[in-house]
Design a protein around this motif. Structure first.
Motif, short mmCIF file in Angstrom:
data_model
loop_
_atom_site.label_atom_id
_atom_site.label_comp_id
_atom_site.label_asym_id
_atom_site.label_seq_id
_atom_site.Cartn_x
_atom_site.Cartn_y
_atom_site.Cartn_z
N GLY A 64 0.81 -1.21 0.00
CA GLY A 64 0.00 0.00 0.00
C GLY A 64 0.85 1.26 0.00
N GLY A 65 0.52 2.19 -0.91
CA GLY A 65 1.32 3.41 -1.04
C GLY A 65 0.78 4.58 -0.26
N SER A 66 -0.33 4.39 0.43
CA SER A 66 -0.89 5.47 1.25
C SER A 66 -1.43 4.87 2.54
CB SER A 66 -2.02 6.18 0.50
OG SER A 66 -3.17 5.37 0.42
N GLN A 112 -3.28 -10.72 -10.03
CA GLN A 112 -3.14 -9.40 -10.65
C GLN A 112 -2.57 -8.40 -9.66
OE1 GLN A 112 -6.76 -7.71 -12.26
NE2 GLN A 112 -5.94 -5.63 -12.20
N LEU A 113 -3.16 -8.32 -8.47
CA LEU A 113 -2.72 -7.33 -7.50
C LEU A 113 -1.35 -7.66 -6.94
CD1 LEU A 113 -6.16 -6.78 -5.74
CD2 LEU A 113 -4.93 -5.14 -7.18
N ASN A 114 -1.03 -8.94 -6.82
CA ASN A 114 0.28 -9.32 -6.32
C ASN A 114 1.38 -8.94 -7.31
OD1 ASN A 114 1.82 -10.55 -4.23
ND2 ASN A 114 2.09 -12.37 -5.51
N PHE A 121 -1.12 -0.34 -8.27
CA PHE A 121 -1.63 -1.27 -7.26
C PHE A 121 -2.72 -0.61 -6.43
CE2 PHE A 121 -1.78 -2.53 -2.83
CZ PHE A 121 -2.12 -3.88 -2.95
N ASP A 122 -2.45 0.57 -5.89
CA ASP A 122 -3.42 1.25 -5.04
C ASP A 122 -4.75 1.46 -5.75
OD1 ASP A 122 -1.45 1.34 -3.13
OD2 ASP A 122 -1.16 3.52 -3.21
N THR A 123 -4.69 1.90 -7.01
CA THR A 123 -5.91 2.19 -7.76
C THR A 123 -6.69 0.93 -8.07
OG1 THR A 123 -4.89 4.16 -8.74
CG2 THR A 123 -6.82 3.25 -9.86
N ASP A 124 -6.02 -0.11 -8.55
CA ASP A 124 -6.72 -1.35 -8.86
C ASP A 124 -7.24 -2.02 -7.59
OD1 ASP A 124 -6.35 -0.98 -11.53
OD2 ASP A 124 -4.71 -2.44 -11.76
#
Length: 243
Positions: A64-66, A112-114, A121-124
């Motif tokens: 997670g970037g946020s 996909q997310l991995n 990543f954050d958006t999807d």
């Protein structure tokens, strides 16, 4: 517990699919009320949802970037661990076979997310999970308003709190494309049933358990207390995750 029918067959079409047939058909009589096909399928769907959303939450805690995405990830792990505990408790009481793997479609979301990182990543993450939770939210409401089985009703109460909490967490990331999410909710892809069906558990393999985090705040339904009551009243509704 006395069941009037033999052991229930593993549900045919689950995941995000709509199961055909007479879903209100009673397939068993239990001390907690009649069990219908849609009741049984709902229990399996809740279990299958946790089998992919729990690992996605773990991925989000790493990637997670946020802070909002990390908080949402924490809620996924917390909420689905508690739901899983309830599912695994009531399934043998109702003679329901639970999967130990999510559906191929759901496992594809995990892959996909991995494989993503950063902003993508954050958006999807936010949009996939907002779409899937939005899709199941109406199903939870339908089960809660129609089931005559008190164990299924208690699970629906808990699922309602958890799904609404997760929807809110995804929206709080500020990354949800509502037009896209609502379109995908109402126009799901035409996938074959095999892509939407979690496989039956392998014989002899230990049951998969979604372990609650050390700081868990979500609470499974007190099924033992509900079972002692023996009636068809609703069980206590757990508190939604804090945060």
């Amino acid at each position: 517990m006395a069941l009037t029918l033999a052991a229930l067959a593993y549900p045919g079409v689950l995941g995000l699919s709509t199961v055909s047939g007479a879903q209100d058909r009673v397939i068993a009589s239990t001390r907690w009320g009649p069990l219908t096909e849609q009741d049984r399928d709902f229990v399996v769907k809740v279990r299958a949802a946790g089998l992919w959303e729990y690992p996605v939450g773990q991925i989000g805690l790493r990637k997670g970037g946020s802070e909002a995405v990390i908080t949402a990830s924490r809620h996924l792990v917390d909420g689905h661990a508690a739901l899983d505990t309830t599912c695994r408790k009531i399934a043998p009481m109702l003679d329901i076979t639970l999967p130990d793997e999510a559906s191929p479609q759901q496992r594809a979301f995990v892959r996909q997310l991995n494989g993503e990182s950063g902003r993508r990543f954050d958006t999807d993450f936010a949009n996939i999970l907002r779409t899937t939770h939005g899709s199941i939210f109406n199903t939870v409401a339908k089960i809660r308003s129609t089931t005559k089985n008190s164990l299924v009703r208690a699970l629906a109460d808990q699922a309602n709190d958890t799904v609404l909490d997760h929807i809110s967490m995804m929206e709080k990331t500020g990354l949800v494309d509502f037009d896209r999410a609502l379109y995908q909710q109402t126009t799901p892809p035409k996938l074959p049933d095999s892509d939407l069906t979690p496989p039956p558990p392998a014989a002899g393999r230990p049951e998969v358990v979604l372990t609650p985090p050390p700081s868990a705040t979500s609470t499974p339904v007190d099924i033992d207390a509900l079972a002692r009551g023996g009636g068809t009243g609703a069980g206590p509704s757990p508190a939604p995750p804090a945060g």
